[in-house]
Design a protein around this motif. Structure first.
Motif, PDB file in Angstrom:
ATOM      1  N   HIS A  70       0.830  -1.209   0.000  1.00  0.00           N
ATOM      2  CA  HIS A  70       0.000   0.000   0.000  1.00  0.00           C
ATOM      3  C   HIS A  70       0.864   1.257   0.000  1.00  0.00           C
ATOM      4  O   HIS A  70       0.675   2.157  -0.829  1.00  0.00           O
ATOM      5  CB  HIS A  70      -0.923  -0.019   1.219  1.00  0.00           C
ATOM      6  CG  HIS A  70      -1.483   1.313   1.605  1.00  0.00           C
ATOM      7  ND1 HIS A  70      -2.296   2.055   0.760  1.00  0.00           N
ATOM      8  CD2 HIS A  70      -1.340   2.053   2.738  1.00  0.00           C
ATOM      9  CE1 HIS A  70      -2.642   3.183   1.372  1.00  0.00           C
ATOM     10  NE2 HIS A  70      -2.066   3.208   2.562  1.00  0.00           N
TER      11      HIS A  70
ATOM     12  N   VAL B  38      -7.058  -2.523  -1.256  1.00  0.00           N
ATOM     13  CA  VAL B  38      -6.449  -2.968  -0.011  1.00  0.00           C
ATOM     14  C   VAL B  38      -7.401  -3.879   0.753  1.00  0.00           C
ATOM     15  O   VAL B  38      -8.555  -3.511   1.031  1.00  0.00           O
ATOM     16  CB  VAL B  38      -6.064  -1.756   0.867  1.00  0.00           C
ATOM     17  CG1 VAL B  38      -5.482  -2.219   2.188  1.00  0.00           C
ATOM     18  CG2 VAL B  38      -5.071  -0.872   0.121  1.00  0.00           C
TER      19      VAL B  38
ATOM     20  N   SER C  54      -6.106   4.535  -3.515  1.00  0.00           N
ATOM     21  CA  SER C  54      -6.320   3.335  -2.721  1.00  0.00           C
ATOM     22  C   SER C  54      -7.802   3.108  -2.472  1.00  0.00           C
ATOM     23  O   SER C  54      -8.574   4.060  -2.315  1.00  0.00           O
ATOM     24  CB  SER C  54      -5.568   3.423  -1.394  1.00  0.00           C
ATOM     25  OG  SER C  54      -5.976   4.550  -0.656  1.00  0.00           O
TER      26      SER C  54
END
Length: 334
Positions: free
Chosen positions: A277, A289, A311
Motif C-alpha cells: 500500500h 487494499v 487506494s
C-alpha cells in the motif's frame, strides 16, 4: 488522485514524521539504530531506507552504530555511541507475533536503563496477557523510553497498558519520498501475504489471468551481488561505523528494488500488505487494499493514508479484483 495531491500527501506525512522525531536527533550528537531487518520482507527494507533518508535529509547525518539482532554488541555500541539516543527499527513487530524482536527490544531496555531509547513507529499487537504484563514491566523500569506508533488503536492500547507517553507517527517509509513512475507489463497483480499475518486459507479464488505473488522470495543471485557491492562500498569507507552501515544499506537497497520492480509491473494491485500500500502510494499506482490478520493496514489508513483515489478499501478479494481491473482498464485507455 493527481500527481500533485500524491506529492502533497507524502510531504504532509513527512512533516508529521519530523514533528515526532526532531526533539530526539541532533546534528552534533551520535546515535545508534538497532535491529536491522535482515529478513525477506521488502517492506522492512523500505522502512530502513526511510529511516536513513530522514536522518540524511533533515540532519545531514548517518547513524554511528547499526546492527542486526544477531550481531549486536553492547561494547561496540558504547564505544561508538557513548552518548546520544538509541533508536530501534520501526515496523510491525511490537508484541507477541514476532517474539524475537520483542525479546531483543526489552533486553536493550534492560541493558541501557539510563540511555534514551526511541522506538521508530510500530504497529502493536498482543495475544497473550502475560506478555503484555512482561512488556509493561520492561517499559516501566526504563525511565527514558519513547514509543512512536502507527495507528490510533496502537496508541490507545499503549496508553492503557504502558506507563509511557506515546506519540502517533507515520511509517518511516514515507521519508523515501515520491518514486518515479515505471513502465507496466501486466494489468493486475495480486500481492498477498504468505506468512503469520495472512488472512484466510489456501482456497483463494483468483482468476487465472492475475498473477498471485508475495514479496518475501529472494533471488540468491541478486542477494549475492548485493553482498559483493556492499562489501566493495564498505572497503572504501573510512570510519568503522560506516563499514557495517554500507553493507546493510546495500542489502536494504537490493530488497527494496526487488519489491518495487515486482509491484510496478502492474497497472493496478490488490494487496493485504501494508508496505505494498505505502509503496504503491510512493509510485502513484492504484491499489485495492484488504487487511492482514489483525487489521494493521486499515488502522494505518484510517490514521494517515486513506481517503485518496489511489487506494480502495475492498470488502473482499473479489471486490478488490473487480476494482483493480476497472482501474487497470482506465489506465490502459488513458
Amino acid at each position: 488522485m493527481t500527481s500533485q495531491s500524491r506529492t502533497e500527501l507524502i510531504a504532509k506525512l513527512n512533516g508529521m514524521i519530523h514533528d515526532c522525531l526532531k526533539d530526539y536527533v541532533s546534528r552534533d550528537e551520535p546515535l545508534a539504530i538497532l535491529d536491522f531487518p535482515g529478513i525477506r520482507n521488502c517492506g522492512d527494507s523500505a522502512i530502513w531506507l526511510g529511516e536513513m533518508a530522514y536522518l540524511k535529509d533533515r540532519f545531514g547525518k548517518r547513524p554511528d552504530y547499526v546492527c542486526r539482532t544477531a550481531d549486536f554488541s553492547a561494547g561496540e555500541l558504547k564505544k561508538r555511541v557513548p552518548t546520544g539516543p538509541i533508536f530501534i527499527h520501526g515496523g510491525g513487530n511490537f508484541g507477541d507475533i514476532w517474539v524475537s524482536h520483542q525479546d531483543f527490544r526489552e533486553a536493550i531496555m534492560e541493558r541501557f536503563p539510563d540511555r534514551q531509547i526511541v522506538q521508530f513507529p510500530q504497529s502493536i499487537h498482543y495475544s497473550s496477557p502475560e506478555r503484555i504484563e512482561q512488556s509493561a514491566r520492561a517499559i516501566a523500569r526504563h525511565k527514558n523510553f519513547v514509543l512512536l506508533v502507527r495507528d490510533e488503536e496502537s496508541k490507545e492500547f499503549s496508553e492503557k497498558h504502558f506507563d509511557r507517553t506515546v506519540r502517533l507517527c507515520p511509517d518511516m517509509a514515507f521519508a523515501i519520498g515520491p518514486l518515479p513512475d515505471r513502465a507496466t507489463l501486466i494489468s493486475v497483480l495480486a500481492m498477498l501475504r504468505e506468512d503469520a499475518e495472512r488472512v484466510g486459507g489456501t482456497d483463494r479464488k483468483i482468476p487465472s489471468d492475475i498473477p498471485v505473488e508475495d514479496w518475501i522470495t529472494k533471488s540468491k543471485r541478486k542477494v549475492d551481488i548485493a553482498k559483493k557491492l556492499g562489501a566493495a562500498s564498505a572497503f572504501l569507507a573510512l570510519k568503522p561505523s560506516e563499514v557495517a552501515l554500507r553493507k546493510l544499506d546495500a542489502a536494504a537497497h537490493n530488497s527494496f528494488e526487488r519489491g518495487i520492480s515486482q509491484i510496478s509491473r502492474a497497472r493496478a494491485i490488490v494487496t493485504d500488505r501494508l508496505h505494498v500500500h505505502i509503496c504503491s502510494l510512493l509510485l502513484g499506482r492504484p491499489h485495492a487494499v484488504l487487511d492482514n490478520s489483525y487489521g494493521k493496514i486499515r488502522r494505518f489508513m484510517n490514521a494517515f493514508s486513506g481517503g485518496t483515489d489511489l487506494s480502495y478499501k475492498a470488502t473482499s478479494l473479489e471486490d478488490g479484483i473487480e476494482w483493480a481491473r476497472h482501474q487497470a482498464g482506465q489506465g490502459a485507455r488513458g
